[in-house]
Design an enzyme around this catalytic site. Structure first.
Site, short mmCIF file in Angstrom:
data_model
loop_
_atom_site.label_atom_id
_atom_site.label_comp_id
_atom_site.label_asym_id
_atom_site.label_seq_id
_atom_site.Cartn_x
_atom_site.Cartn_y
_atom_site.Cartn_z
N ALA A 26 -20.28 19.34 -12.86
CA ALA A 26 -20.23 17.93 -12.46
C ALA A 26 -18.76 17.53 -12.38
O ALA A 26 -17.90 18.18 -12.99
CB ALA A 26 -20.96 17.09 -13.49
N GLY A 28 -22.79 21.94 -14.56
CA GLY A 28 -23.78 21.52 -13.57
C GLY A 28 -23.96 22.53 -12.45
O GLY A 28 -25.02 22.58 -11.82
N GLU A 69 -26.37 24.94 -13.80
CA GLU A 69 -27.66 24.24 -13.86
C GLU A 69 -28.27 24.11 -12.47
O GLU A 69 -29.48 24.28 -12.29
CB GLU A 69 -27.47 22.86 -14.50
CG GLU A 69 -27.11 22.96 -15.98
CD GLU A 69 -26.67 21.62 -16.58
OE1 GLU A 69 -25.75 20.99 -16.03
OE2 GLU A 69 -27.25 21.22 -17.60
#
Ligand code: CO8
Length: 306
Positions: free
Chosen positions: A114, A157, A160
């Protein structure tokens, strides 16, 4: 030139796709036209798809290749990028020409997480009240199979996001990790939930608690990725697998994906019951009859998605 072709041409020029290549294949319009229509509805055409390159691949032009394209920030997943990605994937999910999606980044980074700059000054009330990064979950709701082709960093992220996909292939130099702990936070898009399901508790704990990265070879050994290829062959190999998947009945592929995903959500008994019902459901499909008939008649099946 028709309105659709003109707008399509403008779009693919902006997205960096070779207009002449795509425009010579009319069936390619299908996947991108859907995205265009959502762009037109927004009335904000110039600002769309700033962070992605989208192309149609495969000998039957039925594979969508979506490339994260924010190179200066190692494909850090800022809000704008994730909104675009969700919107494009949802459009491709509705596009009847597309049978499978390949999601990739650059050679250096699939995605380095992120966007830390974007998050740096956020406060608790802002992230809770504003539904911070809510749209990330859209990726895991896509019904068509998505293959993540990971070169370079897949961190936080980024790791993920790859785990939200259905299959992960890695380039030899890929590195996976959940380094959030190093910057004073924890994974927030499934890292603490999906990672243990892939690699077991001890390895997941080790990765989440230390922030250490693992290389592609280890990711393969522990079952996080299903194959490792030389970096320059990775995307082609992912497309080959995507073509194989797309050659099967679309509706049956969707049911199979749903059944496997249920294994992560239910008990064994409930999962088996659910699988049995989906299996029974295939007997209501023309494609099931066609597949079995083609086998008996020793010919290739002609699936219609019905
Ligand atoms: N966010 C913003 N910018 C980044 C990020 C990031 N995650 N990662 C790299 N960049 C930027 C750098 O700031 C740098 O920009 P600039 O050139 O303007 O300074 C550029 O990318 C290149 O990075 P480096 O110079 O650091 O390149 P290196 O090769 O030296 O290092 C690394 C590469 C190892 C990948 C390093 O950049 C790094 O450690 N990045 C951060 C990795 C990280 O901590 N990721 C986790 C972020 S938190 C997260 O993902 C939580 C997800 C929760 C989702 C919740 C959804 C609901």
């Amino acid at each position: 030139m028709s309105f659709l072709a003109r707008t399509f041409s403008q779009f693919i020029t902006r997205s960096g796709t070779t207009a002449s290549t795509l425009l010579t294949k009319p069936h390619n319009v299908s996947a991108l036209a859907l995205r265009l229509s959502s762009t037109q509805q927004s009335g904000n055409e110039q600002k769309k798809y700033d962070y992605l390159l989208v192309d149609v691949k495969g000998k039957d032009s039925n594979i969508a290749l979506v490339q994260l394209n924010r190179p200066k920030a190692l494909n850090a997943l800022c809000d704008g990028l994730m909104k675009e990605l969700s919107s494009v994937l949802e459009s491709l999910d509705r596009d009847e020409k597309i049978g499978c999606i390949v999601l990739t980044g650059s050679t250096r980074a699939f995605a380095a997480g992120a966007d830390i700059r974007e998050m740096q000054n956020n406060t608790l009330p802002q992230v809770v009240g504003g539904g911070f990064l809510d749209q990330w979950s859209a990726v895991s709701k896509i019904k068509k199979p998505i293959i993540a082709a990971v070169n370079g960093f897949a961190l936080g992220g980024g790791c993920e996001l790859s785990m939200m996909c259905d299959i992960i292939y890695a380039g030899e130099e890929a590195e996976f990790g959940q380094p959030e702990i190093i910057i004073g936070t924890i994974p927030g898009a499934g890292g603490t939930q999906r990672l243990p399901r892939y690699v077991g508790k001890s390895k997941a704990m080790e990765m989440v608690l230390t922030g250490n990265r693992i290389k592609a070879k280890e990711a393969y050994q522990i079952g996080l990725v299903s194959a490792v290829f030389p970096a320059n062959q990775l995307v082609d190999e992912a497309i080959k697998t995507a073509e194989k998947i797309a050659s099967h009945s679309r509706i049956v592929v969707q049911l199979a994906k749903e059944a496997v995903n249920a294994a992560f959500e239910t008990t064994l008994a409930e999962g088996n019951r659910f699988e049995k019902r989906l299996f029974h459901t295939t007997f209501g499909l023309a494609d099931r009859k066609e597949g079995m008939t083609a086998f008996i008649e020793k010919r290739k099946p002609n699936f219609t998605g019905q």
